[in-house]
Scaffold this motif. Sequence first.
Motif, mmCIF file in Angstrom:
data_model
loop_
_atom_site.group_PDB
_atom_site.id
_atom_site.type_symbol
_atom_site.label_atom_id
_atom_site.label_comp_id
_atom_site.label_asym_id
_atom_site.label_seq_id
_atom_site.Cartn_x
_atom_site.Cartn_y
_atom_site.Cartn_z
ATOM 1 N N ASN A 111 0.814 -1.208 0.000
ATOM 2 C CA ASN A 111 0.000 0.000 0.000
ATOM 3 C C ASN A 111 0.852 1.265 0.000
ATOM 4 O OD1 ASN A 111 -2.267 -1.576 0.039
ATOM 5 N ND2 ASN A 111 -2.548 -1.459 2.246
ATOM 6 N N GLY A 112 0.499 2.176 -0.919
ATOM 7 C CA GLY A 112 1.209 3.442 -1.016
ATOM 8 C C GLY A 112 2.346 3.424 -2.021
ATOM 9 N N TYR A 113 2.546 2.280 -2.670
ATOM 10 C CA TYR A 113 3.639 2.121 -3.627
ATOM 11 C C TYR A 113 3.123 1.548 -4.944
ATOM 12 C CZ TYR A 113 6.211 1.958 0.847
ATOM 13 O OH TYR A 113 6.695 2.214 2.114
ATOM 14 N N ASN A 114 3.726 2.007 -6.035
ATOM 15 C CA ASN A 114 3.467 1.431 -7.349
ATOM 16 C C ASN A 114 4.782 1.032 -8.000
ATOM 17 O OD1 ASN A 114 0.731 1.635 -7.342
ATOM 18 N ND2 ASN A 114 0.596 3.335 -8.790
ATOM 19 N N VAL A 115 4.714 0.026 -8.861
ATOM 20 C CA VAL A 115 5.884 -0.384 -9.620
ATOM 21 C C VAL A 115 5.489 -0.656 -11.059
ATOM 22 C CG1 VAL A 115 7.180 -1.401 -7.687
ATOM 23 C CG2 VAL A 115 5.549 -2.808 -8.992
ATOM 24 N N SER A 116 6.492 -0.696 -11.915
ATOM 25 C CA SER A 116 6.306 -1.113 -13.301
ATOM 26 C C SER A 116 7.590 -1.803 -13.742
ATOM 27 C CB SER A 116 5.996 0.090 -14.195
ATOM 28 O OG SER A 116 7.068 1.022 -14.139
ATOM 29 N N ARG A 117 7.494 -2.635 -14.757
ATOM 30 C CA ARG A 117 8.680 -3.344 -15.259
ATOM 31 C C ARG A 117 8.579 -3.360 -16.787
ATOM 32 N NH1 ARG A 117 11.522 -8.194 -13.503
ATOM 33 N NH2 ARG A 117 13.567 -8.064 -14.495
ATOM 34 N N GLU A 157 15.864 -4.713 -17.275
ATOM 35 C CA GLU A 157 16.892 -4.064 -16.459
ATOM 36 C C GLU A 157 16.344 -3.174 -15.353
ATOM 37 O OE1 GLU A 157 18.276 -5.386 -20.241
ATOM 38 O OE2 GLU A 157 16.758 -3.847 -19.834
ATOM 39 N N ASP A 158 15.201 -2.540 -15.575
ATOM 40 C CA ASP A 158 14.760 -1.477 -14.674
ATOM 41 C C ASP A 158 13.490 -1.846 -13.906
ATOM 42 O OD1 ASP A 158 15.738 0.375 -17.406
ATOM 43 O OD2 ASP A 158 16.732 0.577 -15.455
ATOM 44 N N PHE A 159 13.441 -1.410 -12.652
ATOM 45 C CA PHE A 159 12.283 -1.719 -11.802
ATOM 46 C C PHE A 159 12.084 -0.554 -10.825
ATOM 47 C CE2 PHE A 159 8.959 -4.147 -10.357
ATOM 48 C CZ PHE A 159 9.080 -4.669 -9.078
ATOM 49 N N PRO A 160 11.502 0.543 -11.271
ATOM 50 C CA PRO A 160 11.335 1.715 -10.389
ATOM 51 C C PRO A 160 10.194 1.529 -9.403
ATOM 52 C CG PRO A 160 10.425 2.142 -12.569
ATOM 53 C CD PRO A 160 11.078 0.804 -12.650
ATOM 54 N N LEU A 161 10.361 2.136 -8.244
ATOM 55 C CA LEU A 161 9.345 2.117 -7.189
ATOM 56 C C LEU A 161 8.833 3.536 -7.002
ATOM 57 C CD1 LEU A 161 7.988 0.473 -4.793
ATOM 58 C CD2 LEU A 161 9.822 1.408 -3.370
ATOM 59 N N ARG A 162 7.538 3.703 -7.107
ATOM 60 C CA ARG A 162 6.943 5.032 -6.982
ATOM 61 C C ARG A 162 6.161 5.165 -5.687
ATOM 62 N NH1 ARG A 162 6.898 4.227 -12.391
ATOM 63 N NH2 ARG A 162 5.042 2.937 -12.320
ATOM 64 N N LEU A 163 6.459 6.246 -4.966
ATOM 65 C CA LEU A 163 5.659 6.616 -3.806
ATOM 66 C C LEU A 163 4.661 7.666 -4.280
ATOM 67 C CD1 LEU A 163 8.399 5.505 -2.560
ATOM 68 C CD2 LEU A 163 7.790 6.867 -0.549
ATOM 69 N N LEU A 164 3.398 7.384 -4.119
ATOM 70 C CA LEU A 164 2.368 8.225 -4.714
ATOM 71 C C LEU A 164 2.131 9.498 -3.907
ATOM 72 C CD1 LEU A 164 -0.048 5.248 -5.445
ATOM 73 C CD2 LEU A 164 1.671 6.265 -6.971
ATOM 74 N N SER A 165 2.048 9.362 -2.590
ATOM 75 C CA SER A 165 1.823 10.484 -1.694
ATOM 76 C C SER A 165 2.505 10.118 -0.377
ATOM 77 C CB SER A 165 0.329 10.719 -1.489
ATOM 78 O OG SER A 165 0.111 11.780 -0.571
ATOM 79 N N ALA A 166 3.736 10.579 -0.218
ATOM 80 C CA ALA A 166 4.570 10.119 0.886
ATOM 81 C C ALA A 166 3.939 10.404 2.254
ATOM 82 C CB ALA A 166 5.946 10.774 0.801
ATOM 83 N N ALA A 167 4.118 9.437 3.149
ATOM 84 C CA ALA A 167 3.636 9.559 4.524
ATOM 85 C C ALA A 167 4.781 9.250 5.476
ATOM 86 C CB ALA A 167 2.478 8.591 4.760
ATOM 87 N N PRO A 168 4.764 9.805 6.691
ATOM 88 C CA PRO A 168 5.840 9.530 7.655
ATOM 89 C C PRO A 168 6.056 8.040 7.902
ATOM 90 C CG PRO A 168 4.554 11.397 8.394
ATOM 91 C CD PRO A 168 3.845 10.849 7.191
ATOM 92 N N SER A 169 4.995 7.232 7.769
ATOM 93 C CA SER A 169 5.127 5.784 7.974
ATOM 94 C C SER A 169 5.983 5.118 6.894
ATOM 95 C CB SER A 169 3.741 5.127 7.985
ATOM 96 O OG SER A 169 3.089 5.348 6.743
ATOM 97 N N GLN A 170 6.255 5.858 5.834
ATOM 98 C CA GLN A 170 7.104 5.308 4.778
ATOM 99 C C GLN A 170 8.582 5.650 4.980
ATOM 100 O OE1 GLN A 170 4.648 6.964 1.494
ATOM 101 N NE2 GLN A 170 4.411 4.845 0.805
ATOM 102 N N THR A 171 8.889 6.304 6.072
ATOM 103 C CA THR A 171 10.290 6.513 6.436
ATOM 104 C C THR A 171 10.930 5.159 6.684
ATOM 105 O OG1 THR A 171 9.911 8.696 7.384
ATOM 106 C CG2 THR A 171 11.829 7.479 8.184
ATOM 107 N N SER A 172 11.978 4.852 5.933
ATOM 108 C CA SER A 172 12.566 3.517 5.993
ATOM 109 C C SER A 172 13.805 3.479 5.103
ATOM 110 C CB SER A 172 11.539 2.484 5.505
ATOM 111 O OG SER A 172 12.007 1.161 5.706
#
Lengths: 113, 117
Positions: free
Chosen positions: B62-68, B72-87
Amino acid sequence: KNQVEQSPQSLIILEGKNCTLQCNYTVSPFSNLRWYKQDTGRGPVSLTIMTFSENTKSNGRYTATLDADTKQSSLHITASQLSDSASYICVVSAYSSASKIIFGSGTRLSIRP
Amino acid sequence: NAGVTQTPKFQVLKTGQSMTLQCAQDMNHEYMSWYRQDPGMGLRLIHYSVGAGITDQGEVPNGYNVSRSTTEDFPLRLLSAAPSQTSVYFCASSRRQEGGGGNTEAFFGQGTRLTVV
């Protein structure tokens, strides 16, 4: 529920001493178990892999054991060096799905001179 | 031989901002995955991919999207960052193992330390 439990959470030993880290798992059906070393600020690096039929495997000063009956594994480090200071992570895989790879929370090992 | 390359290494976001964490591998591995690592917890799987054009959710998607779009490439997108995603976020790649056994050696990037304020 598939789980991997590691103990102890942290360990401090003197340089040159031996130590043993433990991993208990409930992952089923068991495929294999891998130990990773993670240095601070870095990604994990694989040390060794154990399959169902293997009881022990060595990689230099690292020796991993596996008891598939009791679902326990250990990682023994001989003659520790300062460079062994790291987190050691036990990772267990179940058959059939790439997503069924369960990470333990790791043991943080500190080697003191 | 670069292996797995993650960028950026550090990032600070404000709550609600979006961003993309980049991951690239040059080993022609089929499997790629994203994990987050929080203090006292094991790495937790966010999303994974078994090949170009194929992605699936992991344990904490939840809160993340990916595409492939490429191997070679696998980006991770944060849609609307929240403090709980600090990591700390790790990207990993591995080759496909015959027989469905899984847990082929995973090669990890250096990690991205993300702080959401």
